[in-house]
Design a protein around this motif. Structure first.
Motif, PDB file in Angstrom:
ATOM      1  N   LEU A 106       0.824  -1.269   0.033  1.00 29.10           N
ATOM      2  CA  LEU A 106       0.051   0.124   0.005  1.00 29.10           C
ATOM      3  C   LEU A 106       0.742   1.333   0.173  1.00 29.10           C
ATOM      4  O   LEU A 106       0.449   2.176  -0.674  1.00 29.10           O
ATOM      5  CB  LEU A 106      -0.982  -0.033   1.206  1.00 29.10           C
ATOM      6  CG  LEU A 106      -2.191  -1.029   1.033  1.00 29.10           C
ATOM      7  CD1 LEU A 106      -3.051  -0.851   2.366  1.00 29.10           C
ATOM      8  CD2 LEU A 106      -3.118  -0.519  -0.120  1.00 29.10           C
ATOM      9  N   ASP A 107       2.083   1.432   0.683  1.00 33.00           N
ATOM     10  CA  ASP A 107       2.838   2.501   0.865  1.00 33.00           C
ATOM     11  C   ASP A 107       3.283   2.799  -0.794  1.00 33.00           C
ATOM     12  O   ASP A 107       3.293   3.793  -1.170  1.00 33.00           O
ATOM     13  CB  ASP A 107       4.042   2.044   1.644  1.00 33.00           C
ATOM     14  CG  ASP A 107       3.522   2.042   3.116  1.00 33.00           C
ATOM     15  OD1 ASP A 107       2.613   2.597   3.204  1.00 33.00           O
ATOM     16  OD2 ASP A 107       4.369   1.690   3.857  1.00 33.00           O
ATOM     17  N   GLU A 108       3.824   1.446  -1.543  1.00 35.43           N
ATOM     18  CA  GLU A 108       4.252   1.753  -2.799  1.00 35.43           C
ATOM     19  C   GLU A 108       2.982   2.397  -3.733  1.00 35.43           C
ATOM     20  O   GLU A 108       3.319   3.167  -4.371  1.00 35.43           O
ATOM     21  CB  GLU A 108       4.777   0.532  -3.293  1.00 35.43           C
ATOM     22  CG  GLU A 108       5.294   0.471  -4.855  1.00 35.43           C
ATOM     23  CD  GLU A 108       5.875  -0.843  -5.242  1.00 35.43           C
ATOM     24  OE1 GLU A 108       5.995  -0.844  -6.438  1.00 35.43           O
ATOM     25  OE2 GLU A 108       5.370  -1.922  -4.711  1.00 35.43           O
ATOM     26  N   VAL A 109       1.845   1.878  -3.608  1.00 31.87           N
ATOM     27  CA  VAL A 109       0.531   2.039  -4.169  1.00 31.87           C
ATOM     28  C   VAL A 109       0.658   3.578  -4.142  1.00 31.87           C
ATOM     29  O   VAL A 109       0.313   4.524  -4.944  1.00 31.87           O
ATOM     30  CB  VAL A 109      -0.611   1.464  -3.941  1.00 31.87           C
ATOM     31  CG1 VAL A 109      -1.740   2.095  -4.559  1.00 31.87           C
ATOM     32  CG2 VAL A 109      -0.479   0.108  -4.431  1.00 31.87           C
ATOM     33  N   GLU A 110       0.364   4.044  -3.025  1.00 38.21           N
ATOM     34  CA  GLU A 110       0.012   5.360  -2.494  1.00 38.21           C
ATOM     35  C   GLU A 110       1.192   6.561  -3.239  1.00 38.21           C
ATOM     36  O   GLU A 110       0.835   7.595  -3.616  1.00 38.21           O
ATOM     37  CB  GLU A 110       0.006   5.803  -0.879  1.00 38.21           C
ATOM     38  CG  GLU A 110      -1.109   5.154  -0.399  1.00 38.21           C
ATOM     39  CD  GLU A 110      -1.228   5.437   1.171  1.00 38.21           C
ATOM     40  OE1 GLU A 110      -0.195   5.741   1.600  1.00 38.21           O
ATOM     41  OE2 GLU A 110      -2.281   4.769   1.749  1.00 38.21           O
ATOM     42  N   LEU A 111       2.502   5.862  -3.087  1.00 36.31           N
ATOM     43  CA  LEU A 111       3.588   6.893  -3.724  1.00 36.31           C
ATOM     44  C   LEU A 111       3.508   7.140  -5.180  1.00 36.31           C
ATOM     45  O   LEU A 111       3.510   8.116  -5.825  1.00 36.31           O
ATOM     46  CB  LEU A 111       4.865   6.268  -3.282  1.00 36.31           C
ATOM     47  CG  LEU A 111       5.942   6.886  -3.826  1.00 36.31           C
ATOM     48  CD1 LEU A 111       6.364   8.346  -3.270  1.00 36.31           C
ATOM     49  CD2 LEU A 111       7.402   6.178  -3.498  1.00 36.31           C
ATOM     50  N   LEU A 112       3.152   5.857  -5.879  1.00 36.58           N
ATOM     51  CA  LEU A 112       2.967   5.928  -7.070  1.00 36.58           C
ATOM     52  C   LEU A 112       1.799   6.686  -7.927  1.00 36.58           C
ATOM     53  O   LEU A 112       1.875   7.677  -8.677  1.00 36.58           O
ATOM     54  CB  LEU A 112       2.779   4.381  -7.622  1.00 36.58           C
ATOM     55  CG  LEU A 112       2.496   4.203  -9.206  1.00 36.58           C
ATOM     56  CD1 LEU A 112       3.716   5.019  -9.862  1.00 36.58           C
ATOM     57  CD2 LEU A 112       2.179   2.795  -9.436  1.00 36.58           C
ATOM     58  N   LEU A 113       0.675   6.645  -6.854  1.00 37.11           N
ATOM     59  CA  LEU A 113      -0.581   7.524  -7.190  1.00 37.11           C
ATOM     60  C   LEU A 113      -0.171   8.981  -7.018  1.00 37.11           C
ATOM     61  O   LEU A 113      -0.642   9.484  -7.824  1.00 37.11           O
ATOM     62  CB  LEU A 113      -1.721   7.070  -6.421  1.00 37.11           C
ATOM     63  CG  LEU A 113      -2.195   5.712  -6.942  1.00 37.11           C
ATOM     64  CD1 LEU A 113      -3.534   5.359  -5.728  1.00 37.11           C
ATOM     65  CD2 LEU A 113      -2.946   5.691  -8.164  1.00 37.11           C
TER      66      LEU A 113
END
Length: 465
Positions: A106-113
């Motif tokens: 989720l941390d990676e998803v939030e950073l990417l978004l």
């Protein structure tokens, strides 16, 4: 306002977890299948699309294909539990901004978004700023203050953001490819490829392979697979110049592609979907060709969704000085010359000529003058001889079957070969021996003109270097 995020995944738990984690920063729309995703894409201004690769019997690639073809496409991110370099490359080819492997962090998803949101905002601001700063409002190098050209500019701005197929009509040299590029640059596809094909330069045997590609071994000399222009332009714009030159069998195949939005490479029965906006151009009268039976009516109707008819330069003489000065500035800089102004006799010379080669011929004449001038002013004597030989009056009108220039009544023969050679001679005389300009006058390409001259060199010895 929050960025609009569409999450497409057939697993309810994944949709719920992502929605809960992201709803504070995004306006989230979840969808469990491709049909629901397309409905949301049609009704909501989605900024970011986050889709799974496998959706039951459907593919996330199809959703990305649909999304990038929208007037305002979102940034697309692919998720999959079946990650590989090949799948990632395929997702990028379809227009994906990034590729995520499950299980998700989720941390990676939030950073990417966050990065995707910033990219989306910057792209929007840059497009708006570029369009506002350009003197012609994003219309590339097109110039014109005349009412005819202002109407063309307005129509381009209205048509560009849509997916409509466009047919650009006009004489050679009027700027049809510039219009096509402007339609692409002002469209949501501007960040994808603009691929141009000159149909007149390809034989019927090569046309099919050029447009649709071929498989290895499809014919003699096909030593490896070749990607055609439709696949190359996937997600972007395909410009078919001189569309009136393609033969009937190729017209049939092109009609099928336009109707089904898919192609088959030569030597293959596999259908490959393509998301391409087609813009066609012609200097011929396609409606007359339909009547003659040399161009298919159904293809003409498919291409002629929106028609843009470019006026010849002789019908908008008010733009002549504007363009001449613009070309002078550009060509002085290109050729390392100090800026040059146009003298009064130069302007009179330009205004007196009829410009059968239109804007392209004007630019060529301006380059001749810039190179030949010896001071800071362009004079009539600096222009090509055909512009001012004897007087500033224009040469005889361009030859055509209805003109007196053919002297049909006094011609020694009505043999087609004689008439063709006579037309070539008149075109060469009118253009001062410039073969490119003569080919434009005749409605053929330079290579065809050179071949016809080589077939009868004794008739064209005065124009053979």
């Amino acid at each position: 306002m929050k960025p609009v995020l569409l999450i497409v995944d057939d697993e309810k738990a994944t949709r719920a977890v992502l929605s809960a984690a992201l709803e504070d920063d995004y306006e989230v729309f979840p969808a469990g299948n491709a049909k629901a995703a397309r409905a949301i894409l049609e009704s909501e201004p989605v900024d970011i699309l986050l889709t799974d690769l496998r959706l039951g019997g459907e593919s996330g690639m199809d959703i990305i294909d649909y999304a990038v073809g929208l007037p305002q496409p979102p940034l697309c991110i692919m998720m999959t539990a079946y990650g590989s370099a090949d799948v990632a490359a395929e997702a990028k080819r379809h227009g994906a901004y990034y590729f995520l492997t499950k299980p998700l962090n989720l941390d990676e998803v939030e950073l990417l978004l966050r990065r995707a949101s910033q990219t989306r905002r910057l792209e929007s601001e840059n497009r708006e700023l570029t369009t506002r700063l350009e003197p012609t409002g994003g219309l590339d190098r097109m110039l014109g203050d005349s009412p005819q050209m202002q109407d063309i500019f307005n129509r381009i701005r209205r048509v560009a953001p849509t997916q409509a197929t466009v047919l650009i009509e006009g004489e050679s040299g009027t700027g049809k490819e510039l219009v096509a590029r402007a339609l692409h640059n002002l469209s949501p596809r501007s960040n994808r490829k603009f691929v141009a094909v000159n149909c007149a330069a390809l034989s019927p045997q090569l046309m099919e392979s050029e447009l649709f590609g071929h498989e290895k071994g499809a014919f003699t000399g096909a030593l490896q697979r070749r990607i055609g222009r439709f696949e190359e332009a996937d997600g972007g714009t395909l410009f078919l110049d001189e569309i009136g030159e393609i033969d009937i069998p190729t017209q049939v195949k092109l009609l099928r592609v336009l109707a089904e939005r898919s192609i088959e490479r030569v030597g293959s029965n596999t259908s490959i979907p393509v998301n391409v906006r087609v813009i066609a151009a012609t200097n011929r009268d396609l409606a007359a060709m339909v009547h003659e039976g040399t161009f298919r009516l159904d293809l003409y109707q498919r291409l002629n969704v929106i028609s843009l008819k470019l006026p010849p330069l002789r019908e908008r003489r008010g733009d002549l000085v504007l363009m001449a000065n613009a070309f002078a500035r550009e060509l002085c800089q290109l050729n390392g010359k100090e800026p040059k102004s146009l003298s009064r006799d130069a302007l009179e010379c330009l205004r007196a000529y009829d410009w059968p080669g239109n804007v392209r011929q004007l630019r060529t004449a301006m380059e001749h003058a810039v190179v030949m001038s010896s001071d800071n002013e362009l004079r009539a004597a600096d222009f090509p001889e055909y512009l001012h030989s004897g007087s500033a009056q224009p040469p005889p009108a361009a030859p055509n079957c209805g003109s007196t220039a053919f002297e049909l009544e006094t011609a020694p023969s009505l043999n087609l070969q004689y008439l063709e050679r006579r037309a070539i001679l008149l075109a060469l005389q009118r253009t001062g021996g410039n073969r490119s300009a003569a080919a434009e006058l005749l409605g053929i390409n330079r290579r065809t003109l050179q071949r016809k001259m080589a077939d009868a060199p004794e008739h064209f010895k005065d124009f053979t270097a």
